[in-house]
Design a protein around this motif. Sequence first.
Motif, PDB file in Angstrom:
ATOM      1  N   SER A 336       5.950   0.281 -10.710  1.00  0.00           N
ATOM      2  CA  SER A 336       6.636   1.569 -10.754  1.00  0.00           C
ATOM      3  C   SER A 336       6.977   2.057  -9.346  1.00  0.00           C
ATOM      4  O   SER A 336       8.074   2.591  -9.108  1.00  0.00           O
ATOM      5  N   ILE A 341      10.840   2.734 -11.658  1.00  0.00           N
ATOM      6  CA  ILE A 341      10.966   2.760 -13.127  1.00  0.00           C
ATOM      7  C   ILE A 341       9.729   3.438 -13.700  1.00  0.00           C
ATOM      8  O   ILE A 341       8.589   3.110 -13.334  1.00  0.00           O
ATOM      9  N   HIS A 342       9.934   4.377 -14.631  1.00  0.00           N
ATOM     10  CA  HIS A 342       8.824   5.102 -15.238  1.00  0.00           C
ATOM     11  C   HIS A 342       8.060   4.184 -16.196  1.00  0.00           C
ATOM     12  O   HIS A 342       8.658   3.514 -17.046  1.00  0.00           O
ATOM     13  N   VAL A 343       6.743   4.174 -16.023  1.00  0.00           N
ATOM     14  CA  VAL A 343       5.908   3.256 -16.809  1.00  0.00           C
ATOM     15  C   VAL A 343       4.901   4.059 -17.643  1.00  0.00           C
ATOM     16  O   VAL A 343       4.268   4.990 -17.125  1.00  0.00           O
ATOM     17  N   GLN A 344       4.788   3.705 -18.919  1.00  0.00           N
ATOM     18  CA  GLN A 344       3.747   4.229 -19.803  1.00  0.00           C
ATOM     19  C   GLN A 344       2.911   3.058 -20.307  1.00  0.00           C
ATOM     20  O   GLN A 344       3.451   1.983 -20.582  1.00  0.00           O
ATOM     21  N   GLN A 380      15.123   2.207 -17.290  1.00  0.00           N
ATOM     22  CA  GLN A 380      14.610   3.455 -16.730  1.00  0.00           C
ATOM     23  C   GLN A 380      13.171   3.716 -17.174  1.00  0.00           C
ATOM     24  O   GLN A 380      12.432   4.427 -16.491  1.00  0.00           O
ATOM     25  N   HIS A 381      12.796   3.168 -18.319  1.00  0.00           N
ATOM     26  CA  HIS A 381      11.449   3.379 -18.864  1.00  0.00           C
ATOM     27  C   HIS A 381      10.891   2.055 -19.375  1.00  0.00           C
ATOM     28  O   HIS A 381      11.625   1.234 -19.949  1.00  0.00           O
ATOM     29  N   VAL A 382       9.598   1.873 -19.179  1.00  0.00           N
ATOM     30  CA  VAL A 382       8.886   0.682 -19.663  1.00  0.00           C
ATOM     31  C   VAL A 382       7.608   1.149 -20.346  1.00  0.00           C
ATOM     32  O   VAL A 382       6.917   2.054 -19.856  1.00  0.00           O
ATOM     33  N   SER A 383       7.304   0.540 -21.503  1.00  0.00           N
ATOM     34  CA  SER A 383       6.081   0.854 -22.249  1.00  0.00           C
ATOM     35  C   SER A 383       5.308  -0.434 -22.487  1.00  0.00           C
ATOM     36  O   SER A 383       5.865  -1.434 -22.947  1.00  0.00           O
ATOM     37  N   ASP A 399      11.242  -2.160 -23.077  1.00  0.00           N
ATOM     38  CA  ASP A 399      12.035  -1.456 -22.069  1.00  0.00           C
ATOM     39  C   ASP A 399      13.319  -0.946 -22.708  1.00  0.00           C
ATOM     40  O   ASP A 399      13.705  -1.385 -23.792  1.00  0.00           O
ATOM     41  N   ASP A 400      13.992  -0.014 -22.009  1.00  0.00           N
ATOM     42  CA  ASP A 400      15.241   0.565 -22.520  1.00  0.00           C
ATOM     43  C   ASP A 400      16.443   0.092 -21.705  1.00  0.00           C
ATOM     44  O   ASP A 400      17.405   0.829 -21.536  1.00  0.00           O
TER      45      ASP A 400
END
Length: 459
Positions: A336, A341-344, A380-383, A399-400
């Motif tokens: 991140s 990139i935003h990570v959850q 932009q986002h990863v889970s 991811d998106d």
Amino acid sequence: MTLKSKIILLTVIPLLLATAIITYLGVTHAQSLTQQELALYEQRMIETRKQALKDNVAIAMSAIRPILENPSLTTEQAKQRVRRLLTGLHYNEDGYFFAYTLDGVNLVHPTQPDFVGQNLLEFQDKEGDFLIKNLIQAAKSGGGFHRYIWEKPPQLIQEDKLSYVVLIEPWGWMMGTGIYLDDIYRDLEAAQNAMNKNISNSLFTVLFVLGLTVVVVLLLGLFINLREHRLADVRLKKLIKRFIRLQISERRKFSRELHDGINQLLVSSKFRIELVANKLRKGIQHDTIEADLQQAEHVIEQTIQEVRQISHNLRPTLLDDLGLEAALIGLLEQFSERTQIHVQYQLMPNLDELAEEVEITLYRLSQECLTNIEKHSNAQHVSLKIWLQKDALHFECRDDGCGFNPRDKVNGIGVFNMRERLALIEGEFSIHSEAELGTTVRALVPSEIAMSGGQNEPT
């Protein structure tokens, strides 16, 4: 006992028990039906014999009646003629007529003439039956039947006999005839033997079918066992090939990193040191020499960093020092920070209790997913999620980003490495992606492998 043997026993034993119960119930029911049929058969035959006895006695009475009604004969003459008539009447092979006074004196007995004139009122058969008294009583009641044991001519063998008697009322005589029942018993015995044979044949058929079924089950189990062994051998060979390919791939990568990275840096350091030595021999100014030494020190520091990176790629020290959970969190935070990139993430409790080969596989899987996202996705986002559900450990990285067509890129080296690593620990791998909708990588590892470890350990 192996699991397959237990499964075969669990298949055969209920089959045997069910067959035994059904066979027992069937045989018992068949025997019950046999006894009922034999009883009905005996009853019908006895009724037939009774009717025949009545008919024979009626015929004898028809022959006697003209004598009784003949007024020209004295009573004594009529009695003499009736005795001669009854003595001469015969039917079938052993049918005859007998006559007694109501006092029990025998008047007519064709097969045993010694009885004539004797009082047999107290005569008993071998079972203690006062047969003459009972016959007289049946005659007095208007005619009737009585069963007893009597000697059958010509051998005079004791046999069961059924007699029918009536009264010759003008004289007070009891007259009748009887029929032996040994032929009925022979017929009943033959019928019972035939029915028992049919039951036995049915039982043998059931046992044969059961034995054949058990043999088929055993042969089928043996066939499946051999087939499974062959399939297991094939899977083992494929797994070994995959492991060898993965080792070759890792070693090739390691060789390239050594040759293109460390080797070049070491050669550069060697040239810098040789250059400093030449300048010292020539007495060149120390400022120039110091600059070369600083450059050589910088190159050595690069070499050290490269060595650390290679060591980390071979076996992340964080896994040994802090465990999988800390290593994954550190990997995600570095990703991140590096990519913005935003990570959850959502990690299961007791993640560090997983088997060692599962730990390194999940770490490498996460590392490969993040590398692909960084290089290709523009996300932009990863889970990232790891959880234990029912009988399997689940992994999901979503991811998106821009996504891709799996049929076009699913065979890349990164996807190949992930798939191979999962196969080595008996896991399952899947990837789903659509253009502009992102990518989802999923993996599944059986819980018995995840918590206890397998046989093969990827590096």
